[in-house]
Design an enzyme around this catalytic site. Structure first.
Site, mmCIF file in Angstrom:
data_model
loop_
_atom_site.group_PDB
_atom_site.id
_atom_site.type_symbol
_atom_site.label_atom_id
_atom_site.label_comp_id
_atom_site.label_asym_id
_atom_site.label_seq_id
_atom_site.Cartn_x
_atom_site.Cartn_y
_atom_site.Cartn_z
ATOM 1 N N SER A 184 0.834 -1.200 0.000
ATOM 2 C CA SER A 184 0.000 0.000 0.000
ATOM 3 C C SER A 184 0.868 1.248 0.000
ATOM 4 C CB SER A 184 -0.856 -0.030 1.267
ATOM 5 O OG SER A 184 -1.383 1.248 1.516
ATOM 6 N N TYR B 154 -2.187 -1.022 10.776
ATOM 7 C CA TYR B 154 -2.416 -1.681 9.483
ATOM 8 C C TYR B 154 -1.235 -1.385 8.546
ATOM 9 C CZ TYR B 154 -3.878 -2.006 4.646
ATOM 10 O OH TYR B 154 -3.892 -2.268 3.301
ATOM 11 N N LYS C 86 1.984 -3.764 6.646
ATOM 12 C CA LYS C 86 2.380 -3.802 5.228
ATOM 13 C C LYS C 86 3.878 -3.536 5.094
ATOM 14 C CE LYS C 86 -1.498 -4.788 3.401
ATOM 15 N NZ LYS C 86 -1.683 -6.093 2.796
HETATM 16 P P1 NAD Z 1 -10.912 -7.508 1.326
HETATM 17 O O1 NAD Z 1 -11.115 -7.497 2.795
HETATM 18 O O2 NAD Z 1 -12.095 -7.323 0.441
HETATM 19 O O3 NAD Z 1 -10.167 -8.859 0.898
HETATM 20 C C1 NAD Z 1 -9.285 -9.542 1.758
HETATM 21 C C2 NAD Z 1 -9.720 -10.997 1.767
HETATM 22 O O4 NAD Z 1 -8.850 -11.742 2.618
HETATM 23 C C3 NAD Z 1 -11.139 -11.198 2.324
HETATM 24 O O5 NAD Z 1 -11.871 -11.985 1.400
HETATM 25 C C4 NAD Z 1 -10.932 -11.905 3.652
HETATM 26 O O6 NAD Z 1 -12.004 -12.788 3.939
HETATM 27 C C5 NAD Z 1 -9.619 -12.633 3.406
HETATM 28 N N1 NAD Z 1 -8.825 -12.905 4.621
HETATM 29 C C6 NAD Z 1 -8.532 -12.044 5.636
HETATM 30 N N2 NAD Z 1 -7.750 -12.634 6.544
HETATM 31 C C7 NAD Z 1 -7.535 -13.910 6.097
HETATM 32 C C8 NAD Z 1 -6.809 -15.026 6.594
HETATM 33 N N3 NAD Z 1 -6.141 -14.949 7.751
HETATM 34 N N4 NAD Z 1 -6.803 -16.175 5.892
HETATM 35 C C9 NAD Z 1 -7.502 -16.264 4.705
HETATM 36 N N5 NAD Z 1 -8.213 -15.253 4.199
HETATM 37 C C10 NAD Z 1 -8.224 -14.088 4.875
HETATM 38 O O7 NAD Z 1 -9.794 -6.414 0.990
HETATM 39 P P2 NAD Z 1 -9.304 -5.828 -0.412
HETATM 40 O O8 NAD Z 1 -9.695 -4.414 -0.484
HETATM 41 O O9 NAD Z 1 -9.657 -6.753 -1.510
HETATM 42 O O10 NAD Z 1 -7.732 -5.856 -0.164
HETATM 43 C C11 NAD Z 1 -6.914 -6.927 -0.594
HETATM 44 C C12 NAD Z 1 -5.493 -6.678 -0.131
HETATM 45 O O11 NAD Z 1 -5.042 -5.430 -0.653
HETATM 46 C C13 NAD Z 1 -5.336 -6.580 1.386
HETATM 47 O O12 NAD Z 1 -4.112 -7.178 1.748
HETATM 48 C C14 NAD Z 1 -5.292 -5.094 1.628
HETATM 49 O O13 NAD Z 1 -4.600 -4.769 2.798
HETATM 50 C C15 NAD Z 1 -4.543 -4.618 0.385
HETATM 51 N N6 NAD Z 1 -4.812 -3.211 0.069
HETATM 52 C C16 NAD Z 1 -6.108 -2.774 -0.069
HETATM 53 C C17 NAD Z 1 -6.370 -1.434 -0.339
HETATM 54 C C18 NAD Z 1 -7.789 -0.937 -0.448
HETATM 55 O O14 NAD Z 1 -7.994 0.283 -0.326
HETATM 56 N N7 NAD Z 1 -8.780 -1.782 -0.697
HETATM 57 C C19 NAD Z 1 -5.298 -0.528 -0.481
HETATM 58 C C20 NAD Z 1 -3.984 -1.004 -0.349
HETATM 59 C C21 NAD Z 1 -3.761 -2.361 -0.077
#
Ligand code: NAD
Ligand code: UDP
Length: 339
Positions: free
Chosen positions: A125, A150, A154
């Site tokens: 991120s 959080y 990362k």
């Molecule tokens: P999201 O919560 O929709 O998806 C994350 C998925 O991981 C979910 O389906 C959840 O059920 C699953 N999960 C969580 N912990 C788990 C575990 N211990 N074992 C198995 N599954 C698990 O989030 P997203 O927006 O799709 O984000 C995906 C990734 O991108 C994350 O790592 C997030 O930190 C990163 N990210 C997201 C953003 C954003 O703004 N959406 C920005 C930067 C980085």
């Protein structure tokens, strides 16, 4: 074509990436514990692609499940999305964040090593840049100290991966630093489905538009930005999903660890998002100005030159597409996947 394990594949970015992977002819295995998602997203991905994927409900901290997956499937590469992502919550329950995001990632990397799978794309991120760098942010700038737990997870995982690849040249790792993912697949069948009150701007705006929330609170209008509201780099989730395919292709025949910013390079203010959403979608978003949110920076946008040059990736969608597609998803699914 590759066989790809997608952790967190049922989530917002994961589901869009699974669809693009299937459309491109890759095979997909998803591991997700559904802690922040619904299996319905994967049913819809398969319907949209007219192809199937394998879904395993389980946790990345569960070594047995991981070993089973790697024994059952000839996995070529892993795209690692699984983790917790709510900034505010990470301040309240830090250990959950350290366990899911850091211990969970280590557990996955250990299983990969046992299975001799060394190709990895990791969801990082822009938050790792901290507060002192000035936008446009480029990958050569030093990382900072993220303002929340959080962001800290990362940064730690990025550093672990850099050390891992320095110690063992078999690893080939892409660290993708996302800016602000928004939008949804054109069909309106898959999209962002936050549980509870959304933390992020876009789902908050669409929930106001659909009548689930009364009005948007704009956090601060005295920033040093053109209209006083916070400036971010919004990126369409389908463009972001495609960046993972480009990173995967890049990693399939390279070694080492490399960072890429994934953003459009355009800085957009909160008021611009609100106003453009109203114009594009013909709806009104009631709003009020409130105090700044703690930990927010005024401006954050990417220098995306490296991704354009090295990954051959080009974002295709502009702000209007992002806002139209977010609304199309929310309108068709007022309660997300829970209908
Ligand atoms: P999201 O919560 O929709 O998806 C994350 C998925 O991981 C979910 O389906 C959840 O059920 C699953 N999960 C969580 N912990 C788990 C575990 N211990 N074992 C198995 N599954 C698990 O989030 P997203 O927006 O799709 O984000 C995906 C990734 O991108 C994350 O790592 C997030 O930190 C990163 N990210 C997201 C953003 C954003 O703004 N959406 C920005 C930067 C980085
Ligand atoms: N924001 C806002 N009201 C909200 C949510 C967010 O004004 O209800 C602002 C926030 O201050 C920031 C921008 O919108 O300037 C994007 O916030 P978001 O939480 O989506 O992303 P991040 O802050 O993580 O970049």
């Amino acid at each position: 074509m590759a066989k790809v394990l997608v952790t967190g594949g049922a989530g917002y970015i994961g589901s869009h990436t699974c669809l693009e992977l299937l459309n491109a002819g890759h095979e997909v295995v998803v591991l997700d514990n559904l802690s922040n998602s619904s299996e319905e997203s994967l049913h819809r991905v398969q319907a949209l692609a007219s192809k199937t994927l394998d879904f395993v409900q389980g946790d990345i901290r569960d070594q047995k499940i991981l070993d089973q997956i790697f024994q059952t499937h000839q996995i070529d590469a892993v795209i690692h999305f699984a983790g917790l992502k709510a900034v505010g919550e990470s301040q309240q329950i830090p250990l959950e964040y350290f366990d899911n995001n850091i211990a969970g990632s280590i557990s996955l990397f250990q299983a990969m090593q046992r299975a001799r799978v060394f190709k990895l794309v990791f969801s990082s991120s822009a938050t790792v840049y901290g507060e002192s760098n000035i936008s446009p942010l480029n990958e050569d700038m030093p990382t900072g100290m993220p303002t929340n737990n959080y962001g800290y997870t990362k940064l730690i995982v990025e550093q672990l991966l850099q050390k891992l690849s320095a110690a063992d040249e078999r690893w080939s790792i892409a660290l993708l630093r996302y800016f602000n993912p928004v939008g949804a697949h054109k069909s309106g069948q898959i999209g962002e489905d936050p549980q509870g009150i959304p933390n992020n701007l876009m789902p908050y705006v669409t929930q106001v538009a659909v009548g689930r929330r009364e009005k948007l609170a704009v956090f601060g209008h005295d920033y040093d930005t053109p209209d006083g509201t916070g400036v971010r780099d919004y990126i369409h989730v389908v463009d972001l999903a495609n960046a993972h395919l480009c990173a995967l292709n890049n990693r399939l025949d390279t070694q080492g660890c490399r960072v890429w910013n994934i953003g459009t390079g355009n800085g957009i203010s909160v008021l611009q998002v609100k106003n453009t959403f109203e114009q594009v979608n013909g709806v009104t978003i009631p709003f009020e100005f409130v105090a700044r949110r703690e930990g927010d920076v005024a401006t954050c946008f990417a220098d995306n030159t490296r991704a354009l040059k090295e990954l051959g990736w080009t974002p295709k969608y502009g702000l209007e597409d992002m806002l139209a597609d977010s609304w199309n998803w929310q309108k068709q699914n007022p309660n997300g996947y829970r209908d």
